[in-house]
Motif scaffolding. Sequence first.
Motif, PDB file in Angstrom:
ATOM      1  N   GLU A  56       0.742  -1.419  -0.113  1.00  0.00           N
ATOM      2  CA  GLU A  56       0.054  -0.074  -0.043  1.00  0.00           C
ATOM      3  C   GLU A  56       0.866   1.264  -0.020  1.00  0.00           C
ATOM      4  OE1 GLU A  56      -4.247  -0.792   1.813  1.00  0.00           O
ATOM      5  OE2 GLU A  56      -2.703  -0.972   3.312  1.00  0.00           O
TER       6      GLU A  56
ATOM      7  N   GLY B 179       2.227   1.813  -3.406  1.00  0.00           N
ATOM      8  CA  GLY B 179       1.008   1.980  -4.507  1.00  0.00           C
ATOM      9  C   GLY B 179       0.838   0.708  -5.233  1.00  0.00           C
TER      10      GLY B 179
ATOM     11  N   THR C 165      -7.687   0.105  -3.951  1.00  0.00           N
ATOM     12  CA  THR C 165      -6.488   0.058  -4.061  1.00  0.00           C
ATOM     13  C   THR C 165      -5.776  -0.383  -5.186  1.00  0.00           C
ATOM     14  OG1 THR C 165      -5.337  -1.804  -2.905  1.00  0.00           O
ATOM     15  CG2 THR C 165      -6.123  -0.010  -1.565  1.00  0.00           C
TER      16      THR C 165
END
Length: 260
Positions: free
Chosen positions: A120, A123, A166
């Motif tokens: 996370e 990315g 995400t």
Amino acid sequence: MQLHDRTFLLLGATGGIGQALIEPMLAAGARLVVASRHPERIAHRAGVSPVHLELGAKDLAAQLDRLSAAYPDIDGVIHCAGQNRFVSLGEMSEADLDAQLNVNLRSALLVARHFVPRFERTGDGALVFVGSTFGSIGFPGYTAYCASKFGLRGFTEALRRELADTALQVIYVAPRATRTDMNPDAVNRLNQALGNAMDAPERVAAQILRAMKNNERRRFLGWPERLFVVLNGILPRLVDKAMLKQLPVIRRFLKPESPA
């Protein structure tokens, strides 16, 4: 999912499906950190870094911290490690039960818990989990294995939805019976007696790579196994009846002392 120039942590690569993944992953341009209890069994070669990891250990989280520090470029994980035991529940030892739950399910949760925050932050990242048809269909003689694989399927589904906003990818691939050293002779003979097809590990590995390259969320392998997965979800009594007919044959192989 792009495989070229990515570094994947491969779990369960000293035999079966995991071992069959090494060549095609390298051919696709990926680098591999191959974790195993026996890294000495993994051939040293360009693009492959063998490391020691005990998925069933109580200190797995600490082991992952050390591994991650040593290989900070890991941006993908393929979890295809697993243990099974074909035995009636009453005959299963507590050690066998613990081993299946720890390796098949607990380790997957801990691996994801470790890498998700890291992915996370960057990315990007991919988490691939190899389950089983028995993660959707309960089968006699595999009670603990089914419990662990049902849990793995549910976990990956929940995790994928948790990360839906995400760029992280969560993929679940469920093979049917596969010809690996994990299967004792009784299981191979049972599959033959029931007419169950068994896939080569190389075929399963190719399907895993296809799911990854196509950015699939889930892939179930084999026919009619995929049909049975659907039927078991909507009309479980039909599958109950089919397995009741198979039960006398299954029981023969659950008791090795009986003539098979």
